[in-house]
Design a protein around this motif. Structure first.
Motif, PDB file in Angstrom:
ATOM      1  N   TRP A  27       0.808  -1.223   0.000  1.00  0.00           N
ATOM      2  CA  TRP A  27       0.000   0.000   0.000  1.00  0.00           C
ATOM      3  C   TRP A  27       0.840   1.271   0.000  1.00  0.00           C
ATOM      4  O   TRP A  27       0.609   2.161  -0.830  1.00  0.00           O
ATOM      5  CB  TRP A  27      -0.958   0.001   1.197  1.00  0.00           C
ATOM      6  CG  TRP A  27      -2.233  -0.732   0.970  1.00  0.00           C
ATOM      7  CD1 TRP A  27      -2.673  -1.841   1.625  1.00  0.00           C
ATOM      8  CD2 TRP A  27      -3.244  -0.431   0.003  1.00  0.00           C
ATOM      9  NE1 TRP A  27      -3.892  -2.255   1.133  1.00  0.00           N
ATOM     10  CE2 TRP A  27      -4.279  -1.398   0.130  1.00  0.00           C
ATOM     11  CE3 TRP A  27      -3.383   0.560  -0.974  1.00  0.00           C
ATOM     12  CZ2 TRP A  27      -5.409  -1.406  -0.660  1.00  0.00           C
ATOM     13  CZ3 TRP A  27      -4.518   0.549  -1.765  1.00  0.00           C
ATOM     14  CH2 TRP A  27      -5.510  -0.412  -1.609  1.00  0.00           C
ATOM     15  N   PRO A  28       1.817   1.416   0.915  1.00  0.00           N
ATOM     16  CA  PRO A  28       2.619   2.651   0.905  1.00  0.00           C
ATOM     17  C   PRO A  28       3.370   2.867  -0.399  1.00  0.00           C
ATOM     18  O   PRO A  28       3.434   3.991  -0.907  1.00  0.00           O
ATOM     19  CB  PRO A  28       3.590   2.446   2.079  1.00  0.00           C
ATOM     20  CG  PRO A  28       2.904   1.482   2.982  1.00  0.00           C
ATOM     21  CD  PRO A  28       2.152   0.568   2.074  1.00  0.00           C
TER      22      PRO A  28
ATOM     23  N   LEU B 159       4.059   6.095  -5.209  1.00  0.00           N
ATOM     24  CA  LEU B 159       4.394   6.122  -6.627  1.00  0.00           C
ATOM     25  C   LEU B 159       3.255   6.631  -7.500  1.00  0.00           C
ATOM     26  O   LEU B 159       3.498   7.295  -8.510  1.00  0.00           O
ATOM     27  CB  LEU B 159       4.827   4.727  -7.089  1.00  0.00           C
ATOM     28  CG  LEU B 159       6.119   4.193  -6.457  1.00  0.00           C
ATOM     29  CD1 LEU B 159       6.472   2.837  -7.044  1.00  0.00           C
ATOM     30  CD2 LEU B 159       7.268   5.169  -6.678  1.00  0.00           C
ATOM     31  N   LEU B 160       2.006   6.346  -7.114  1.00  0.00           N
ATOM     32  CA  LEU B 160       0.880   6.742  -7.962  1.00  0.00           C
ATOM     33  C   LEU B 160       0.376   8.147  -7.642  1.00  0.00           C
ATOM     34  O   LEU B 160       0.044   8.907  -8.557  1.00  0.00           O
ATOM     35  CB  LEU B 160      -0.253   5.723  -7.835  1.00  0.00           C
ATOM     36  CG  LEU B 160       0.094   4.297  -8.291  1.00  0.00           C
ATOM     37  CD1 LEU B 160      -1.117   3.383  -8.181  1.00  0.00           C
ATOM     38  CD2 LEU B 160       0.633   4.296  -9.717  1.00  0.00           C
ATOM     39  N   LEU B 161       0.319   8.510  -6.383  1.00  0.00           N
ATOM     40  CA  LEU B 161      -0.150   9.851  -6.037  1.00  0.00           C
ATOM     41  C   LEU B 161       0.836  10.922  -6.482  1.00  0.00           C
ATOM     42  O   LEU B 161       0.454  12.078  -6.715  1.00  0.00           O
ATOM     43  CB  LEU B 161      -0.403   9.958  -4.527  1.00  0.00           C
ATOM     44  CG  LEU B 161      -1.565   9.128  -3.988  1.00  0.00           C
ATOM     45  CD1 LEU B 161      -1.706   9.308  -2.474  1.00  0.00           C
ATOM     46  CD2 LEU B 161      -2.875   9.501  -4.679  1.00  0.00           C
TER      47      LEU B 161
ATOM     48  N   GLY C 151       4.399   0.925  -9.162  1.00  0.00           N
ATOM     49  CA  GLY C 151       3.225   1.305  -8.384  1.00  0.00           C
ATOM     50  C   GLY C 151       1.983   0.551  -8.798  1.00  0.00           C
ATOM     51  O   GLY C 151       1.219   0.060  -7.951  1.00  0.00           O
ATOM     52  N   LEU C 152       1.773   0.424 -10.104  1.00  0.00           N
ATOM     53  CA  LEU C 152       0.607  -0.309 -10.594  1.00  0.00           C
ATOM     54  C   LEU C 152       0.733  -1.802 -10.300  1.00  0.00           C
ATOM     55  O   LEU C 152      -0.270  -2.476 -10.040  1.00  0.00           O
ATOM     56  CB  LEU C 152       0.442  -0.076 -12.091  1.00  0.00           C
ATOM     57  CG  LEU C 152      -0.002   1.331 -12.487  1.00  0.00           C
ATOM     58  CD1 LEU C 152       0.082   1.525 -13.999  1.00  0.00           C
ATOM     59  CD2 LEU C 152      -1.414   1.619 -12.000  1.00  0.00           C
ATOM     60  N   ALA C 153       1.950  -2.325 -10.331  1.00  0.00           N
ATOM     61  CA  ALA C 153       2.150  -3.733  -9.985  1.00  0.00           C
ATOM     62  C   ALA C 153       1.760  -3.982  -8.537  1.00  0.00           C
ATOM     63  O   ALA C 153       1.180  -5.036  -8.216  1.00  0.00           O
ATOM     64  CB  ALA C 153       3.599  -4.129 -10.223  1.00  0.00           C
ATOM     65  N   CYS C 154       2.049  -3.024  -7.660  1.00  0.00           N
ATOM     66  CA  CYS C 154       1.648  -3.165  -6.255  1.00  0.00           C
ATOM     67  C   CYS C 154       0.128  -3.222  -6.126  1.00  0.00           C
ATOM     68  O   CYS C 154      -0.422  -4.031  -5.367  1.00  0.00           O
ATOM     69  CB  CYS C 154       2.198  -2.005  -5.425  1.00  0.00           C
ATOM     70  SG  CYS C 154       3.992  -2.050  -5.179  1.00  0.00           S
ATOM     71  N   VAL C 155      -0.576  -2.366  -6.872  1.00  0.00           N
ATOM     72  CA  VAL C 155      -2.043  -2.388  -6.878  1.00  0.00           C
ATOM     73  C   VAL C 155      -2.535  -3.730  -7.398  1.00  0.00           C
ATOM     74  O   VAL C 155      -3.483  -4.326  -6.848  1.00  0.00           O
ATOM     75  CB  VAL C 155      -2.601  -1.248  -7.745  1.00  0.00           C
ATOM     76  CG1 VAL C 155      -4.118  -1.366  -7.903  1.00  0.00           C
ATOM     77  CG2 VAL C 155      -2.245   0.109  -7.142  1.00  0.00           C
TER      78      VAL C 155
END
Length: 375
Positions: A252-253, A258-260, A280-284
């Motif tokens: 989440w962090p 990375l996305l915000l 960042g998208l991979a984390c999502v």
């Protein structure tokens, strides 16, 4: 479990792992971006960056799913599945919009009369290879992504075959590193103008100035620039059992930072697209895989019809906001209703029936998990 222990994959490709939720997130992100562009109403984050966020998430999803299709089907079945999934509903949408504009817009009628051979690139989903095609005949306004996607369908077959022949344990991690380096080198070379030669002749012939915006649309937004997003999706599939074990308190962090700060990281790295957005998208993506199947009916429905939504939403906004100049609350409601009605109609009348129809032409022979037998 170590990464080196991953030798087998999950047997199912069913969408019970929140893939439709991810698709809904992607199409809504793209739609919010276009809404901001065409309505003039600023939407935080998604206004300037939603197009990139949504498209790149779609590319990750494609990387995750298409490798499964390539490995489980013969080459013929794979090609048929891709054709009936992508082209029929795209052709209906594209030709329908074209015919309406020819009938209602005299200026466009003349463009078609003068340059109609370039329309063939659009029919083949190769519009990004032709400057006239992408500028004059991309009536769905998202055509460049379809060209990038089509190239991935071919490249993944070659990569799957190489992976089987070489039998390197971490082949896909190597491809991810290589494709990322290729993207960075390609974008940095494009900045120098050395790659302008790919389209400069077409621009001069058409009497169009080859601007930085055109360079970005045609050269930076190519399969070379975006290949590592697809490969990232494949890597998530390959190493899913390990990646699912990463703590949410880590995912989440990283995703939020990375996305915000999407635009800031892009400016710092001076790359578009840039690798941190893929992380960042991979984390999502991994977070969605860790969650139990979400039973939100509306989100799943949006995900199910996301391709049809993707094809029609921008054109509806162009008509309502820029041609009819209808930017009131009633105009916004009209955009939502018309977009969903058209997408629903396309999905149930064209997209889903053609997918089912295409299955008639596929063989019953399956290849197992070995890529050589599959393709």
């Amino acid at each position: 479990m170590k990464l080196s222990d991953i030798t087998q994959r999950l047997p199912s490709v069913e969408h019970d792992n929140n893939i439709d939720i991810l698709r809904a997130m992607a199409i809504l992100s793209v739609a919010l971006h276009h809404f901001s562009v065409y309505s003039g109403i600023q939407v935080p984050l998604f206004g300037p960056d939603g197009g990139g966020i949504g498209v790149q998430l779609f590319f990750l999803i494609s990387g995750y799913l298409i490798i499964q299709s390539a490995e489980r089907n013969t080459l013929g079945d794979y090609a048929k599945a891709r054709f009936f999934r992508i082209f029929p509903v795209y052709w209906v949408t594209l030709v329908g919009i074209l015919l309406l504009e020819v009938a209602l817009v005299p200026g466009f009628r003349q463009i078609v009369a003068n340059d109609y051979p370039h329309f063939l690139f659009n029919l083949l989903n190769l519009q990004q290879l032709s400057l006239r095609s992408i500028l004059f005949f991309d009536r769905v306004h998202v055509g460049w992504t379809l060209t990038v996607e089509l190239f991935w369908y071919v490249i993944v077959v070659v990569l799957a075959l190489l992976a089987h022949r070489l039998r390197w344990r971490h082949f896909w991690l190597g491809v991810l590193v290589l494709s990322t380096l290729m993207s960075v080198a390609w974008i940095n070379t494009a900045k120098t103008g050395l790659l302008d030669i790919l389209y400069l002749g077409q621009a001069q012939q058409a009497g169009i100035e080859f601007t930085p915006a055109l360079r970005h649309a045609l050269i930076n937004s190519s399969i070379v620039s975006y290949l590592y997003f697809f490969v990232m999706g494949t890597v998530i599939y390959r190493y899913e059992p390990v990646l699912r074990r990463i703590s949410s308190s880590v995912l989440w962090p990283v995703a939020l930072v990375l996305l915000l700060m999407w635009a800031k990281w892009q400016a710092v790295m001076d790359l578009a697209p840039q690798p941190l957005s893929a992380v960042g998208l991979a984390c999502v993506f991994i977070l969605s895989l860790r969650l139990p199947p979400l039973q939100d009916t509306l989100s799943r429905y949006i995900g199910k019809i996301s391709y049809s939504l993707y094809l029609v939403h921008a054109k509806v906004m162009v008509v309502v906001y820029t041609q009819l100049h209808w930017s009131s609350a009633a105009g916004h409601l009209t955009v939502i209703i018309v977009t969903f009605l058209l997408a629903t109609l396309l999905y149930y009348v064209v997209e889903q029936p053609m997918i089912e129809y295409g299955k008639r032409f596929r063989s019953t022979r399956r290849s197992g998990t070995a890529a050589a037998a599959a393709i």
